[in-house]
Design an enzyme around this catalytic site. Structure first.
Site, PDB file in Angstrom:
ATOM      1  N   THR A  56     -34.065  -4.704  -1.884  1.00  0.00           N
ATOM      2  CA  THR A  56     -33.122  -3.771  -2.514  1.00  0.00           C
ATOM      3  C   THR A  56     -33.878  -2.746  -3.358  1.00  0.00           C
ATOM      4  OG1 THR A  56     -32.678  -5.067  -4.520  1.00  0.00           O
ATOM      5  CG2 THR A  56     -31.358  -5.593  -2.565  1.00  0.00           C
TER       6      THR A  56
ATOM      7  N   HIS B  60       3.727   4.522 -18.026  1.00  0.00           N
ATOM      8  CA  HIS B  60       5.022   4.672 -18.678  1.00  0.00           C
ATOM      9  C   HIS B  60       4.894   5.190 -20.109  1.00  0.00           C
ATOM     10  CE1 HIS B  60       6.418   2.626 -15.170  1.00  0.00           C
ATOM     11  NE2 HIS B  60       5.832   1.493 -15.484  1.00  0.00           N
TER      12      HIS B  60
ATOM     13  N   GLN C 194       6.794   7.634  -5.165  1.00  0.00           N
ATOM     14  CA  GLN C 194       6.668   7.445  -3.719  1.00  0.00           C
ATOM     15  C   GLN C 194       6.874   8.761  -2.969  1.00  0.00           C
ATOM     16  OE1 GLN C 194       8.148   5.297  -5.826  1.00  0.00           O
ATOM     17  NE2 GLN C 194       8.273   3.214  -5.007  1.00  0.00           N
TER      18      GLN C 194
ATOM     19  N   ARG D 291      12.464  12.446 -16.911  1.00  0.00           N
ATOM     20  CA  ARG D 291      11.505  11.536 -17.544  1.00  0.00           C
ATOM     21  C   ARG D 291      10.114  12.160 -17.536  1.00  0.00           C
ATOM     22  NH1 ARG D 291      10.006   6.862 -12.968  1.00  0.00           N
ATOM     23  NH2 ARG D 291       9.347   8.349 -11.385  1.00  0.00           N
TER      24      ARG D 291
ATOM     25  N   LYS E  48     -28.428  -2.054  -2.919  1.00  0.00           N
ATOM     26  CA  LYS E  48     -28.518  -1.698  -4.343  1.00  0.00           C
ATOM     27  C   LYS E  48     -27.250  -0.973  -4.755  1.00  0.00           C
ATOM     28  CE  LYS E  48     -32.262  -2.220  -6.972  1.00  0.00           C
ATOM     29  NZ  LYS E  48     -32.883  -3.550  -7.046  1.00  0.00           N
TER      30      LYS E  48
HETATM   31  O1  URC Z   1       8.741   6.540  -9.256  1.00  0.00           O
HETATM   32  C1  URC Z   1       9.016   5.345  -9.463  1.00  0.00           C
HETATM   33  N1  URC Z   1       8.972   4.468  -8.444  1.00  0.00           N
HETATM   34  C2  URC Z   1       9.272   3.139  -8.584  1.00  0.00           C
HETATM   35  O2  URC Z   1       9.232   2.348  -7.616  1.00  0.00           O
HETATM   36  C3  URC Z   1       9.641   2.714  -9.885  1.00  0.00           C
HETATM   37  N2  URC Z   1      10.005   1.505 -10.393  1.00  0.00           N
HETATM   38  C4  URC Z   1      10.226   1.685 -11.719  1.00  0.00           C
HETATM   39  O3  URC Z   1      10.570   0.770 -12.529  1.00  0.00           O
HETATM   40  N3  URC Z   1      10.031   2.984 -12.062  1.00  0.00           N
HETATM   41  C5  URC Z   1       9.674   3.648 -10.936  1.00  0.00           C
HETATM   42  N4  URC Z   1       9.346   4.944 -10.712  1.00  0.00           N
END
Ligand code: URC
Length: 303
Positions: free
Chosen positions: A58, A257, A229, A177, A11
């Protein structure tokens, strides 16, 4: 000849609410969750031979979710999921594993006249605390805890430059940014042998959730981010440090973005680069960055 390669059933979307009444303090606490419970085992014949004698309905699985919520604490969700999953193994010899997913929704206590209200709550955001439990005869109890849906934004303190530039590249490098994402962070516990092992030191689960949430917020806010990353990797390292019984930490983060808007068409208005103030938040496409960081196997403490 075709054969059944895998099968599980149960479920999903079972909504459960539980109240705890503290008569002495005169306060109540509430938990609301959405539960999915799927079973695996010797159930092939239900698919291949219309043999329902192996099927725990279930509907009964849904009833079990309610009864176990009555019999046991639902907090932390890791413990409740373990009790629920173990029940199916203890009750039905032909069931070999139970897969429990729990989403806990936020009900945060209201502050009224500067005091915590005894029985009123509000939904402060879409963030949830989740657990995925697999309770199996072969592997004991495998638990993965997570935070999802925690939306965060920083208006500066994030850069992205030095990336590959070739004939497909239009993105400008930036040293300043907006960074915004919806946190989805999970941490996988070293396996537990029994429900008793989950129960012993049960405060580890709230502790890890609080640490992870604090680390995510602090790192997001204070890191001079070079990329999603790198910032997420730092978070993983810190969470592994804070939770010694956790083997692995992972993130899945959208990069949401916010585009600058050129407003020079209106009386030469300056709204780009250092003059940018009004932006256009994008609903998509978005970046999607994932990673999992595992603890060095040689550093694992043995249970
Ligand atoms: O932090 C980011 N990693 C990316 O791999 C990436 N690629 C992108 O166009 N902007 C960003 N920003």
């Amino acid at each position: 000849m075709p054969s059944l390669a895998s099968a599980r059933y149960g479920k999903d979307n079972v909504r459960v609410y539980k109240v705890h009444r503290d008569e002495k303090a005169g306060t109540q606490s509430v938990t609301e969750m959405t539960v999915c419970c799927l079973l695996e085992g010797e159930i092939e014949t239900s698919y291949t031979k219309a043999d329902n004698s192996v099927v725990v309905a279930t509907d009964s699985i849904k009833n079990t979710i309610y009864i176990k919520a009555k019999e046991h604490p639902v907090n932390p969700p890791e413990l409740y999921a373990s009790h629920l999953g173990q029940h199916f193994l203890d009750t039905y010899p032909h069931i070999t594993s139970a897969h429990i997913n729990i989403i806990v929704h936020r009900w945060t206590r209201m502050t009224v006249d500067n005091a915590p209200h005894p029985h009123s709550f509000f939904r402060d955001g879409q963030e949830t605390r989740n657990v995925e439990a697999t309770v199996s005869r072969s592997g004991g109890i495998a638990l993965k805890s997570s935070i999802a849906g925690l939306s965060v934004l920083k208006s500066t303190g994030s850069a992205f430059h030095g990336f590959v530039r070739d004939e497909f590249t239009t993105l400008a490098e930036t040293w300043d940014r907006i960074l915004s994402t919806d946190i989805d962070c999970s941490w996988t516990w070293k396996p537990f042998a029994t429900v008793a092992a989950v129960q012993e030191g049960v405060e580890r689960f709230d502790g890890a959730w609080e640490s992870a949430r604090g680390i995510i917020m602090k790192t997001f806010a204070t890191d001079e981010s070079a990329s999603v990353q790198n910032t997420m990797y730092k978070m993983c390292e810190l969470i592994l440090d804070a939770a010694p019984e956790v083997d692995r930490v992972g993130f899945s983060l959208p990069n949401k973005h916010y585009f600058e808007i050129d407003l020079s068409w209106h009386k030469g208005t300056k709204n780009t680069g250092k003059d940018a103030e009004v932006y256009a938040p994008q609903s998509g496409p978005n970046g999607l960055i994932k990673c999992e960081v595992a603890r060095d196997v040689s550093a694992l403490a043995h249970r």
